[in-house]
Design a protein around this motif. Structure first.
Motif, short mmCIF file in Angstrom:
data_model
loop_
_atom_site.label_atom_id
_atom_site.label_comp_id
_atom_site.label_asym_id
_atom_site.label_seq_id
_atom_site.Cartn_x
_atom_site.Cartn_y
_atom_site.Cartn_z
N VAL A 1 -6.75 -0.51 4.00
CA VAL A 1 -6.78 0.59 4.79
C VAL A 1 -5.64 0.93 5.71
O VAL A 1 -5.16 -0.09 5.96
CB VAL A 1 -7.98 0.21 5.77
CG1 VAL A 1 -8.26 1.94 6.51
CG2 VAL A 1 -9.39 0.13 4.88
N SER A 2 -5.21 2.14 5.64
CA SER A 2 -3.98 2.65 6.40
C SER A 2 -4.17 2.24 8.04
O SER A 2 -5.42 2.44 8.48
CB SER A 2 -3.59 4.13 6.33
OG SER A 2 -5.07 4.79 6.76
N GLY A 3 -3.20 1.79 8.47
CA GLY A 3 -3.13 1.36 9.99
C GLY A 3 -3.34 -0.22 10.22
O GLY A 3 -3.25 -0.42 11.18
N PHE A 4 -3.54 -0.83 9.07
CA PHE A 4 -3.71 -2.09 9.08
C PHE A 4 -2.49 -3.04 8.31
O PHE A 4 -2.30 -2.31 7.19
CB PHE A 4 -4.95 -2.93 8.43
CG PHE A 4 -6.20 -2.53 9.33
CD1 PHE A 4 -6.73 -3.30 10.07
CD2 PHE A 4 -6.81 -1.23 9.09
CE1 PHE A 4 -7.68 -3.00 11.11
CE2 PHE A 4 -7.94 -0.97 10.01
CZ PHE A 4 -8.27 -1.82 10.79
N MET B 1 0.70 -1.06 -0.06
CA MET B 1 0.05 0.01 0.07
C MET B 1 1.00 1.38 0.10
O MET B 1 1.69 1.28 0.70
CB MET B 1 -0.77 0.05 1.30
CG MET B 1 -2.04 1.28 1.24
SD MET B 1 -3.12 0.85 2.58
CE MET B 1 -4.02 2.37 2.49
N GLN B 2 0.79 1.99 -1.00
CA GLN B 2 1.30 3.53 -1.05
C GLN B 2 1.33 4.28 0.45
O GLN B 2 0.30 4.26 0.87
CB GLN B 2 1.01 4.42 -2.07
CG GLN B 2 1.06 3.75 -3.50
CD GLN B 2 0.57 4.45 -4.68
OE1 GLN B 2 0.32 5.71 -4.68
NE2 GLN B 2 0.07 3.79 -5.83
N GLU B 3 2.30 4.83 0.54
CA GLU B 3 2.55 5.54 1.82
C GLU B 3 1.31 6.47 2.25
O GLU B 3 0.71 6.82 3.15
CB GLU B 3 3.69 6.18 2.05
CG GLU B 3 4.18 6.77 3.41
CD GLU B 3 5.52 7.36 3.65
OE1 GLU B 3 5.56 8.09 4.40
OE2 GLU B 3 6.60 6.92 2.77
N GLN B 4 1.12 7.45 0.89
CA GLN B 4 0.12 8.52 1.07
C GLN B 4 -1.39 8.09 0.96
O GLN B 4 -2.34 8.86 1.29
CB GLN B 4 0.40 9.44 0.08
CG GLN B 4 0.02 9.24 -1.46
CD GLN B 4 1.18 8.52 -2.28
OE1 GLN B 4 1.90 7.69 -1.46
NE2 GLN B 4 1.40 8.57 -3.32
N SER B 5 -1.42 6.94 0.86
CA SER B 5 -3.13 6.17 0.56
C SER B 5 -3.37 5.94 1.72
O SER B 5 -2.99 5.32 2.79
CB SER B 5 -2.92 4.98 -0.33
OG SER B 5 -2.42 5.42 -1.63
#
Length: 503
Positions: A65-68, A1-5
């Protein structure tokens, strides 16, 4: 997952019986951006949102989803909420009889409730977001715009990373829209990723950073707002190239009117509760004209105002040159106006009634239910129109819900024609039916015009409009933005007018 996503959906498939709703769909949402999700009816927007929020289960694909540190499997709305995904719908889903604070914390409090702390906490959040509401005030005392902002505040207070706004501006006036946009920009600055589902082009270009376009369940593309002029967006949504467009047939020839000819129907500055801005419109004997624009542009709202299906709030109407009052459908019918609605299942057919009963319904309403037609008269009407329109049914007594969509539509056309109208309004009469029946309906429209009737024809397919109409009223964002006829009746001209004249 891309850092800014903050969200990545990859290779999403979702099918329903007979329908491939999403096919290999990709979608990316960045942290702190407002991202428009665009597409016409049936493009897949709603299905994509429902997959993301756990209302529907995807058939395949992955969601990050970011954080996972792994793909998330969203099986329910609660799973979506746990992943930091919140949705605010067009229709307010809060409880109007509760206070603002109660709505913000409903379902999240234990057995012991400290209302002082809750009201203070709610007040702090409302103040931070600039929402003009008091925690202890009943929600129903505020406008729809403020209620939507409270719904957003509830979502933000639940630590959402991804906020989905599904047609949030449909019921708002321009000042309320600006207040909502200020809140969206504030949330963007706080790092929230916002998915904005709307049909208002101007609003997309005012507040969004990027656009994803869907069509027929597939991804058309993802674009920076600065790289996609409005007219190209319209082209991508409709699936029509701007150059080298092939016309399936020359546009319908313009109807010639003498200087002293009076329109069958004429409206000046007509407006309605649907929010459509005042518009002017006329139609003459033997003419086929139409309203065109993207989904939600106001084309259906205009004809509903003409027929009195939506409450008229202003304007003047003349029928055959004489002042007329049309505030409800029965008055329109008495003036010789018939209407086939866009949603035949919701507003048209009565599923459990027979073909015969559905067919005579409008004529019986005009005559009055205390003066019913005899069974022999009803059967004669049904037999005549089943034969005339080649309606495929086992008999006139077959429940209409058993017929195909195309044949249901033919029954509604028969209902409209049975009252012998001088003016016929057809809103999306060919949507969802086979090509053969589409052609039959188009030919019927042109034949009715030759017989002296006038017809307003609405279709999402520009090709179809050009084949049948000699004049088009162009709508955008609930406003009339142009009228086209003669040499201006081209796909390029229609799309540039819809987009606001930009190339």
């Amino acid at each position: 997952m891309q850092e800014q996503s903050v969200l990545e959906m990859r290779g999403i498939y979702k099918s329903f019986p007979g329908v491939k709703a999403l096919q290999n769909m990709d979608f990316t949402l960045r942290k702190g951006e407002i991202h428009a999700l665009m597409g016409e009816n049936g493009a897949g927007k709603s299905t994509l949102i429902k997959v993301l929020t756990g209302v529907h289960q995807k058939d395949s694909g992955t969601v990050f989803v970011s954080g996972f540190d792994h793909a998330v499997n969203i099986r329910s709305p609660q799973d979506a909420q746990n992943a930091g995904i919140s949705t605010v719908y067009q229709e307010i889903t809060l409880c109007a009889n509760l206070t603002v604070a109660e709505n913000m914390y409903i379902g999240r409090t234990g057995a012991l409730i400290n209302w002082k702390n809750i009201n203070e906490s709610a007040g702090k959040i409302l103040k931070e977001l600039g929402i003009p509401a008091e925690p202890t005030q009943q929600l129903s005392s505020y406008s729809i715009a403020v209620q939507q902002m409270v719904a957003i505040a509830r979502a933000v207070n639940m630590d959402c990373k991804i906020l989905i706004l599904d047609e949030p501006t449909s019921s708002l006036d321009e000042q309320e829209v600006q207040k909502l946009f200020r809140l969206m920009r504030d949330l963007k600055a706080k790092g929230v990723g916002i998915i904005f589902v709307t049909h208002f082009l101007e609003q997309v270009y005012e507040v969004c950073d990027r656009i994803t376009v869907l069509r027929d369940g597939k991804l058309v593309g993802e674009y920076e707002i600065k790289d996609l002029p409005k007219v190209e967006l319209v082209s991508k949504m409709l699936g029509k190239a701007l150059d080298g467009l092939s016309e399936m047939q020359k546009p319908a020839a313009a109807v010639e009117h003498s200087a002293d000819e009076v329109p069958v129907y004429q409206a000046e500055e007509l407006s309605s509760v649907s929010g459509v801005k005042p518009f002017g419109f006329s139609i003459y004997k033997g003419e086929v004209n139409g309203f065109t624009g993207l989904l939600g542009s106001g084309r259906s709202e205009c004809v509903r105002a003409i027929f009195g299906a939506d409450k008229v709030t202003g304007g003047k109407v003349k029928v055959n040159g004489k002042d007329a009052k049309i505030t409800k459908p029965i008055e329109a019918m008495r003036h010789g106006i018939s209407y086939l609605p866009e949603d035949r299942k919701r507003d048209g057919i009565v599923g459990d009634l027979s073909v015969r009963e559905n067919l005579i319904l409008a004529l019986q309403v005009m005559k009055g239910f205390f003066r019913p037609f005899s069974r022999a008269q009803q059967e004669a009407f049904a037999d005549e129109y089943i034969k005339l329109l080649d309606i495929k049914t086992a008999s006139a007594e077959t429940p209409i819900k058993s017929l195909s969509g195309g044949n249901q539509q033919k029954v509604l056309l028969a209902r409209a024609l049975l009252s012998n109208p001088q003016y016929l309004i057809l809103d999306e009469p060919t949507r969802g039916i086979d090509i053969g029946t589409k052609t039959e309906i188009q030919e019927l429209v042109l034949r009715l015009a030759k017989e002296g009737k006038c017809v307003t024809f609405i279709s999402s397919e520009i090709d179809e409009m050009l084949r049948t109409c000699s004049r088009l009223v162009v709508m955008r964002d609930l406003k009339q933005v142009g009228q086209l006829s003669g040499s201006d009746l081209t796909q390029n001209k229609i799309m540039t007018t819809i987009a606001g004249g930009e190339n």
